[in-house]
Design an enzyme around this catalytic site. Structure first.
Site, PDB file in Angstrom:
ATOM      1  N   ALA A   7      34.524  -4.201  18.128  1.00 18.88           N
ATOM      2  CA  ALA A   7      34.047  -2.890  17.672  1.00 18.88           C
ATOM      3  C   ALA A   7      33.118  -3.013  16.484  1.00 18.88           C
ATOM      4  O   ALA A   7      33.079  -2.147  15.613  1.00 18.88           O
ATOM      5  CB  ALA A   7      35.251  -2.009  17.314  1.00 18.88           C
ATOM      6  N   ARG A  13      20.453   1.904  19.327  1.00 14.94           N
ATOM      7  CA  ARG A  13      19.882   2.920  20.207  1.00 14.94           C
ATOM      8  C   ARG A  13      20.542   4.282  20.043  1.00 14.94           C
ATOM      9  O   ARG A  13      20.044   5.282  20.576  1.00 14.94           O
ATOM     10  CB  ARG A  13      19.972   2.452  21.663  1.00 14.94           C
ATOM     11  N   LYS A 346      45.609  35.499  10.739  1.00 13.35           N
ATOM     12  CA  LYS A 346      45.818  34.185  10.121  1.00 13.35           C
ATOM     13  C   LYS A 346      47.225  34.094   9.560  1.00 13.35           C
ATOM     14  O   LYS A 346      47.693  35.017   8.873  1.00 13.35           O
ATOM     15  CB  LYS A 346      44.815  33.940   8.986  1.00 13.35           C
ATOM     16  N   TYR A 382      44.464  38.142  -0.558  1.00 12.40           N
ATOM     17  CA  TYR A 382      43.944  37.149  -1.506  1.00 12.40           C
ATOM     18  C   TYR A 382      43.468  37.851  -2.766  1.00 12.40           C
ATOM     19  O   TYR A 382      42.639  38.758  -2.716  1.00 12.40           O
ATOM     20  CB  TYR A 382      42.789  36.394  -0.846  1.00 12.40           C
TER      21      TYR A 382
END
Length: 451
Positions: A7, A13, A346, A382
Site C-alpha cells: 500500500a 495518475r 435532532k 441553544y
C-alpha cells in the site's frame, strides 16, 4: 498464513495529494476493503507496507492489529515485500495483496492458496486490453516467467493473459528469492514477479489460476478506474438485494456505502444513498432522492422523497417527509409518528402517534405520545453556549408559530396558543399563551418613496 498488503504506491495518475489507497470506494478507503478481505482468511499475521502519505494511511485505518512497515525509498514491489520479511513466519505461506485492488473475494484467494500447494500460486486474468499489466509467459502450458509491459517485446505485449500481482508464495523460499532480485529493467526497480523465473530455475511448482470474475482483479490507478469499480461494487450489492426480494426502482441508481439489511417487501426508489449501518424492516418504503446514514427503520414505515436521516431509530408505521431532516445526535421515534415537509429533528425522542407536519425544529426534546406540533414551532435549545432540553408531555397541542425556550416543560394535555413564546413551564391541562396586545392605529399612512 502471512498476508502482506502492498500500500505504498504514489498513485500519480490519481492527480491527488491523498494517498491512493485512501481514496474511497463505497464510502470506505480502498485499503479498508482489502484489509477486511484479508481478515476473513484468518491469517496468523497481516503486514501492511505503506509509503506515500506516511502516517496518514496508518491514522485512517486505525488500530487494526496489523504490523505496519514503511517502505522508504520505494524501489519496487520486490523491495516492498523485503521490508515485510522480518515479520513473516517462515513456516507459513505468504499471500501478497494490493491496497488498490479492493474487489478480490476471499473464496478466490482460498482457491489460489490451494492451487499453490508448496510452490507459487499466481492469480492471472485474461483481458481484452492488457495494457499496463505484466504478461504471463508460458512454455508448453507452464508459467515460466512474468514480464512487465515496459520490458516486454512486441510479441509479448500481444499476450492477453496478465499477472494481477496477487501471489501465494512459500515464505522460506521467498526470502532466498528476494535476495537474488536485480533491478536491471526499464524501471530500475526490484520486481516481485521475477521470483517466478527464479522458482522455475529451482524446479519449484508455479500454478496459475484465474478469478471467477475478472473485475475481482481490477486495480485503481485513475479517477476513471475508481468510478468504474464503484459501479461494479454497487451492481453486486443491488443484485444481492434483489435476489433477497428487495424492489429497486432502478438498481443503477442506488448506492450502498456501508451495510443495508432489508426485510420482506421493502421498496426503494431512485437516487437513494445508504451509509453506515442501515436496516429497513418489512414493508418499509424509501422514496426517491433520500440519504439514510446509521438508521434503523421498523416495519411499515414510509419515507417520502428528499429526506436526509442520520443516527435515528424510527418506529413502525411512521410517515416521514418529504423534505424531513433528522440530524446526528441520536433520535428515536416511536410508532405512528408523522414528520412532514421541512421538519428538522435532532437528539430527540418522539412518542407514539405524535405529529409535526410542517416547518418545525425539534432539538434536544422529549416529546410524549399523541402530541400535535403546529407549523412553524421552534424549540430554542441553544443559549449561545450550551444546549438545554425541553420536555413535552403526552396529549399536548402546540399552536402554530410557537417558540419553546429551553429548558422548559409542557405538562400533560396542555394547549399552547398560536404565536406563544414559552419561557416558563406550562401547567398540565391548561391553555397557555403569550401575545402582544393587538392594536389598530387609525389614519396611519404607509411611507412612500421620495421622488
Amino acid at each position: 498464513m502471512n498476508i502482506v498488503i502492498l500500500a505504498a504506491g504514489l498513485g500519480k495518475r490519481m492527480l491527488s495529494d491523498m494517498p491512493k489507497v485512501l481514496h474511497r470506494l463505497a464510502g470506505r478507503p480502498l485499503l479498508s476493503h482489502v484489509l477486511d478481505t484479508a481478515k476473513q482468511l484468518s491469517p496468523g499475521r497481516i503486514c501492511i507496507v505503506y509509503g506515500h502519505g506516511g502516517e496518514l494511511v496508518r491514522e485512517a485505518l486505525g488500530d487494526n492489529g496489523c504490523v505496519w512497515v514503511r517502505q522508504e525509498p520505494q524501489l519496487g514491489t520486490g523491495h516492498a515485500v523485503m521490508q515485510a520479511v522480518p515479520n513473516l513466519d517462515e513456516r507459513a505461506i505468504t499471500l501478497v495483496l494490493y491496497g488498490d485492488v479492493p474487489l478480490i473475494r476471499p473464496r478466490t484467494l482460498e482457491r489460489l492458496i490451494d492451487s499453490a500447494g508448496k510452490g507459487i500460486g499466481v492469480l492471472t486474468a485474461t483481458l481484452d486490453d492488457p495494457s499496463g499489466y505484466g504478461r504471463v509467459i508460458r512454455s508448453r502450458g507452464r508459467v515460466v516467467r512474468i514480464v512487465e509491459q515496459k520490458d516486454a517485446t512486441a510479441r509479448e505485449r500481444a499476450i492477453r493473459e496478465v499477472n494481477t500481482g496477487i501471489l501465494a508464495l512459500p515464505t522460506a523460499k521467498l526470502k532466498g528469492w528476494l535476495a537474488k532480485l536485480e533491478s536491471r529493467n526499464a524501471q530500475k526497480e526490484l520486481y516481485l514477479t521475477d521470483v517466478v523465473a527464479l522458482a522455475n530455475r529451482e524446479r519449484v511448482k508455479v500454478a496459475a489460476m484465474s478469478a471467477d470474475d475478472s473485475w475481482e482483479t481490477l486495480g485503481v490507478n485513475s479517477p476513471g478506474q475508481l468510478a468504474a469499480l464503484e459501479r461494479i461494487y454497487q451492481r453486486n450489492v443491488t443484485q444481492a438485494l434483489m435476489e433477497q426480494g428487495v424492489i429497486l426502482a432502478d438498481p443503477a441508481r442506488c448506492d450502498v456505502r456501508g451495510s443495508l439489511v432489508c426485510g420482506r417487501d421493502v421498496a426503494i426508489d431512485v437516487n437513494c444513498v445508504f451509509e453506515g449501518s442501515v436496516e429497513l424492516g418489512d414493508r418499509a418504503v424509501v422514496g426517491a432522492n433520500c440519504l439514510l446514514r446509521n438508521v434503523r427503520v421498523a416495519p411499515g414505515t414510509r419515507i417520502e422523497p428528499f429526506c436526509h436521516l442520520e443516527d435515528a431509530e424510527i418506529g413502525a408505521d411512521c410517515r416521514i417527509g418529504p423534505y424531513t431532516r433528522i440530524r446526528p445526535g441520536g433520535t428515536r421515534l416511536d410508532a405512528r409518528v408523522h414528520l412532514g415537509n421541512f421538519v428538522e429533528v435532532k437528539a430527540s425522542n418522539i412518542g407514539a402517534g405524535s405529529k409535526a407536519n410542517h416547518l418545525s425544529y425539534i432539538g434536544d426534546t422529549d416529546v410524549g405520545r399523541n402530541v400535535n406540533v403546529g407549523a412553524g414551532t421552534i424549540v430554542c435549545n441553544y443559549d449561545g453556549a450550551n444546549k438545554h432540553r425541553t420536555v413535552i408531555e403526552d396529549d399536548v397541542f402546540i399552536g402554530s408559530d410557537t417558540q419553546l425556550v429551553a429548558p422548559v416543560r409542557v405538562g400533560r394535555g396542555a394547549t399552547l396558543g398560536a404565536g406563544t413564546t414559552l419561557t416558563k413551564d406550562a401547567p398540565a391541562g391548561e391553555l397557555t399563551l403569550s401575545r402582544a396586545k393587538q392594536m389598530t392605529i387609525p389614519g396611519w399612512r404607509r411611507p412612500v418613496k421620495k421622488k
